[in-house]
Design a protein around this motif. Structure first.
Motif, short mmCIF file in Angstrom:
data_model
loop_
_atom_site.label_atom_id
_atom_site.label_comp_id
_atom_site.label_asym_id
_atom_site.label_seq_id
_atom_site.Cartn_x
_atom_site.Cartn_y
_atom_site.Cartn_z
N ILE A 264 0.85 -1.19 0.00
CA ILE A 264 0.00 0.00 0.00
C ILE A 264 0.88 1.24 0.00
O ILE A 264 1.91 1.29 0.68
CB ILE A 264 -0.92 -0.01 1.24
N ASN A 265 0.49 2.26 -0.77
CA ASN A 265 1.23 3.52 -0.75
C ASN A 265 0.36 4.62 -0.16
O ASN A 265 -0.86 4.49 -0.04
CB ASN A 265 1.73 3.89 -2.15
N ARG A 266 1.00 5.71 0.19
CA ARG A 266 0.32 6.79 0.91
C ARG A 266 -0.66 7.57 0.03
O ARG A 266 -1.53 8.27 0.54
CB ARG A 266 1.35 7.76 1.49
N ASN A 267 -0.53 7.47 -1.28
CA ASN A 267 -1.32 8.31 -2.18
C ASN A 267 -2.63 7.68 -2.61
O ASN A 267 -3.43 8.34 -3.28
CB ASN A 267 -0.49 8.67 -3.42
N GLU A 268 -2.87 6.43 -2.27
CA GLU A 268 -4.07 5.77 -2.75
C GLU A 268 -5.23 5.90 -1.77
O GLU A 268 -5.04 6.15 -0.58
CB GLU A 268 -3.80 4.30 -3.06
N LEU A 269 -6.44 5.74 -2.30
CA LEU A 269 -7.65 5.70 -1.50
C LEU A 269 -8.04 4.23 -1.30
O LEU A 269 -8.01 3.45 -2.25
CB LEU A 269 -8.79 6.45 -2.18
N LEU A 270 -8.39 3.89 -0.08
CA LEU A 270 -8.83 2.53 0.23
C LEU A 270 -10.34 2.53 0.40
O LEU A 270 -10.89 3.39 1.08
CB LEU A 270 -8.16 2.03 1.52
N TYR A 271 -11.00 1.54 -0.22
CA TYR A 271 -12.46 1.47 -0.18
C TYR A 271 -12.92 0.30 0.69
O TYR A 271 -12.35 -0.78 0.66
CB TYR A 271 -13.04 1.33 -1.58
N ILE A 272 -13.97 0.56 1.48
CA ILE A 272 -14.58 -0.45 2.35
C ILE A 272 -16.08 -0.43 2.11
O ILE A 272 -16.70 0.65 2.08
CB ILE A 272 -14.29 -0.16 3.84
N PHE A 273 -16.66 -1.61 1.94
CA PHE A 273 -18.11 -1.71 1.86
C PHE A 273 -18.64 -2.02 3.25
O PHE A 273 -18.30 -3.04 3.85
CB PHE A 273 -18.53 -2.80 0.88
#
Length: 514
Positions: A264-273
């Motif tokens: 994982i990198n700091r610039n990404e968005l993580l999605y949770i349902f």
């Protein structure tokens, strides 16, 4: 060649080779690529994977802390004043969530699972006894009936209101914490049940949720693409929902929050349902943190997740019916939860419009106690600490035909909030630190080679300088003694000049005849 010269030459050759090899490995990132490739292959939801068992039976203990808002001035609020509440709790329960009926699909690229949850009360982590402590809160069944009858005639609403008054049913109710949370036989719902058997006569915020699951999930195993690891393929057979008003809002994105892809990198968005919210949310990087000696990235929902469509137009899809929107910090979930007009927010209306905070006395939103966040180890994508915090609210407003509500100012009324926490256990943390140490050493091995080359280069310089210094000293002090006798006067032929010093002469030799 002397031994010293051999050592100098050997040191120079080895140093040059180490520097060339190390720099080449650093530039090519051979070891780092090898480690990343191995992680992508190993971290999958397959039976041979090392992470599969921890996904199936999560080792870290999960605790659910329930806090309730006790209403201290119900009469004043019904008369048109501002409601005042006092927070009580926590009432803590240990949550168990094993994966069951795990079945692999499509050659191991997907996996089906149920995730039933059960709860056990933990008195030592609680502020009181839920079966004894009494709270006064909004009578949600009463509000649900009013909301259901809002589209019917005024006459019918007035009749029902008088009937409820005869049963002694009020806008607020007084019950034990256990009853409000896990259920009780409600007198109003019992009457409705006799006429409509499909209506449950019991009510509780967690009624029928102990030992049940939130739906049937199919996950991607990450076998084909490591970025899909743990992502939800379908929920209850659906790839998208239908109750929101836009395609984007109805999408089922991300994982269920238990696992994430590695690297994982700091610039990404993580999605949770979030099935309990009936929607997907995204998390953004906040800061670097450390948990039990493990470096992690903290991700949290940014303020735009529950922002008003006026400020974030992409949230317009969560307004149902289209155009009927609440303000910043609120999400109306009654669209997927039949019954009362339920609204979800962060605790104490954290990150919400101040108008909702100022409408209730006794609220004090702050980041430390009310923010939802997730601490992830970025290399493995493993959550090592999590705090999921959500508040349940009800819309209270005037409804013609119900005289008990005629002076009420429309209010988003807080009922309770939950703090769901989990932190990696000590054994798992020790294993994680060992794994990360190995990964770090292997990834940085080229730098170790470069470092050894530099050290040998410094040794070479020292040896070379000392060797030159020794040669210079020897040249300055070495000589050959020709004559150590003292000078004596000697007779010199008259026809031969005087010579200073001693010399060596060659006497003439007659030429030999052939």
């Amino acid at each position: 060649m002397t031994r010293r010269s051999c050592a100098i030459y050997a040191t120079g050759i080895v140093s040059a080779h180490l520097l060339i090899l190390g720099i080449a490995l650093v530039v090519a990132q051979v070891f780092q690529t090898m480690i990343h490739s191995r992680l992508k292959k190993e971290i999958t939801l397959t039976e041979k994977s090392q992470v599969f068992e921890s996904w199936k039976n999560p080792p870290p203990p999960v605790y659910m802390e329930y806090y309730f808002f006790n209403v201290t001035n119900p009469e004043e609020f019904l008369a048109g004043g501002k409601a005042s509440v006092k927070q009580i709790g926590p009432y803590t329960y240990r949550e168990y969530r094993p994966r069951e009926n795990v079945t692999f699909l499509e050659n191991g690229t997907k996996v089906y699972a149920l995730n039933p949850k059960s709860f056990v009360f933990v008195p030592e982590k609680s502020a009181g006894n839920p079966e004894v402590d009494i709270i006064r809160t909004v009578n949600i069944p009463f509000v649900a009936v009013m909301n259901e009858l809002n589209s019917y005639s005024f006459f019918l609403r007035a009749v029902v209101s008088m009937y409820m008054g005869g049963l002694g049913i009020e806008v607020f109710m007084t019950r034990t914490v256990h009853e409000v949370l896990w259920g009780f036989k409600d007198p109003l719902l019992s009457k409705i049940h006799t006429m409509k058997p499909e209506v449950d006569e019991y009510f509780g915020l967690m009624w029928k949720k102990n030992g049940t699951h939130e739906g049937e999930f199919v996950f991607h195993t990450g076998e084909q693409n490591y970025l899909d690891y743990g992502k939800i393929d379908t929920w209850n057979g659906l790839r998208k929902m239908s109750w929101w008003s836009s395609e984007q809002s109805n999408m089922i994105n991300g994982t269920d929050g238990a696992v994430f892809h590695p690297l994982i990198n700091r610039n990404e968005l993580l999605y949770i349902f979030a099935a309990d919210l009936c929607r997907s949310i995204h998390l953004a990087y906040v800061e670097d943190v450390e948990v039990k000696g493990i470096q992690a990235y903290r991700f949290a929902p940014p303020s735009d997740v529950l922002m008003s469509p006026k400020d974030n137009p992409t949230n317009a899809g969560f307004c149902v019916p289209a155009g009927e929107c609440l303000g910043t910090g609120l999400l109306k979930v009654s669209v997927c939860r039949e019954g009362a007009p339920i609204v979800v927010s962060f605790p104490h209306f954290y990150q919400a419009d101040p108008v909702y905070i100022n409408a209730i006395d006794g609220l004090n939103p702050n980041k430390e106690e009310h923010e939802t966040y997730l601490d992830l180890q970025p290399t493995a994508g493993v959550p090592i600490r999590a705090c999921k915090r959500a508040q349940l609210n009800v819309i209270l407003k005037r409804i013609p035909g119900f005289p008990k509500t005629k002076f009420i100012n429309e209010t988003i009324f807080p009922i309770m909030f939950v703090n769901e926490t989990a932190t990696i256990d000590d054994d798992s943390a020790s294993q994680m630190r060992t794994l990360l140490l190995i990964v770090t050493l292997v990834s940085n091995f080229p730098l170790l080679i470069v470092g050894m080359g530099i050290i040998l280069l410094l040794v070479l310089v020292v040896l070379f300088c000392r060797n030159r210094q020794k040669k210079t000293t020897k040249d300055d002090t070495a000589y050959t003694q020709v004559n150590d006798k003292p000078d004596e006067p000697s007779e010199t032929p008259a026809n031969q000049p005087m010579r200073n010093g001693s010399y060596i002469a060659m006497s003439p030799v007659e030429a030999q005849k052939c």
